[in-house]
Design a protein around this motif. Structure first.
Motif, PDB file in Angstrom:
ATOM      1  N   LEU A  31      10.440   0.761   0.129  1.00  0.00           N
ATOM      2  CA  LEU A  31       9.237   0.927  -0.090  1.00  0.00           C
ATOM      3  C   LEU A  31       8.487  -0.068  -0.722  1.00  0.00           C
ATOM      4  N   ILE A  32       8.951  -0.910  -1.441  1.00  0.00           N
ATOM      5  CA  ILE A  32       8.609  -1.989  -2.218  1.00  0.00           C
ATOM      6  C   ILE A  32       8.065  -3.082  -1.007  1.00  0.00           C
ATOM      7  N   LEU A  36       4.525   0.404   0.249  1.00  0.00           N
ATOM      8  CA  LEU A  36       4.194   1.804   0.369  1.00  0.00           C
ATOM      9  C   LEU A  36       4.159   2.434  -0.853  1.00  0.00           C
ATOM     10  N   SER A  37       3.073   3.377  -1.189  1.00  0.00           N
ATOM     11  CA  SER A  37       3.183   3.991  -2.436  1.00  0.00           C
ATOM     12  C   SER A  37       2.923   5.652  -1.543  1.00  0.00           C
ATOM     13  N   LEU A  38       3.074   6.494  -2.861  1.00  0.00           N
ATOM     14  CA  LEU A  38       2.885   7.890  -2.501  1.00  0.00           C
ATOM     15  C   LEU A  38       1.550   7.984  -2.239  1.00  0.00           C
ATOM     16  N   LYS A  39       0.550   7.181  -2.915  1.00  0.00           N
ATOM     17  CA  LYS A  39      -0.812   7.700  -2.379  1.00  0.00           C
ATOM     18  C   LYS A  39      -1.066   6.980  -1.095  1.00  0.00           C
ATOM     19  N   VAL A  40      -0.528   5.955  -0.405  1.00  0.00           N
ATOM     20  CA  VAL A  40      -0.921   5.450   0.927  1.00  0.00           C
ATOM     21  C   VAL A  40      -0.013   6.470   1.768  1.00  0.00           C
ATOM     22  N   ILE A  41       1.165   6.986   1.570  1.00  0.00           N
ATOM     23  CA  ILE A  41       1.914   7.815   2.316  1.00  0.00           C
ATOM     24  C   ILE A  41       0.942   9.119   2.538  1.00  0.00           C
ATOM     25  N   LYS A  42       0.271   9.514   1.530  1.00  0.00           N
ATOM     26  CA  LYS A  42      -0.589  10.734   1.497  1.00  0.00           C
ATOM     27  C   LYS A  42      -1.690  10.567   2.425  1.00  0.00           C
ATOM     28  N   THR A  43      -2.206   9.570   2.271  1.00  0.00           N
ATOM     29  CA  THR A  43      -3.518   9.207   3.003  1.00  0.00           C
ATOM     30  C   THR A  43      -3.166   8.931   4.527  1.00  0.00           C
TER      31      THR A  43
END
Length: 70
Positions: A31-32, A36-43
């Protein structure tokens, strides 16, 4: 595993904890590396991320087969 240093735990417990720690570390580095972050994955949506992972696995396996056969 500070607890394991002072309290001997059964091998099946420490083995499972070690396996989980290694998998978590690998996912975190992935992920690093991909930023990617949770915000990006949700978007983006879980479908797109899953499609990318499946495509990555397919290309990796196909590349491995081509390299080992030829």
């Amino acid at each position: 595993m500070l607890v394991n240093t002072f309290l001997p735990l059964p091998e099946f417990i420490t083995g499972n904890i070690l396996w989980l720690a290694k998998k978590g570390f690998a996912i975190t580095l992935f992920l690093i590396g991909t930023d990617l972050s949770l915000k990006v994955i949700k978007t983006v949506g879980i479908k797109s991320v899953l499609f990318g992972v499946i495509l990555w696995a397919f290309i990796s396996i196909l590349s491995f087969i081509v390299i080992t056969v030829f």
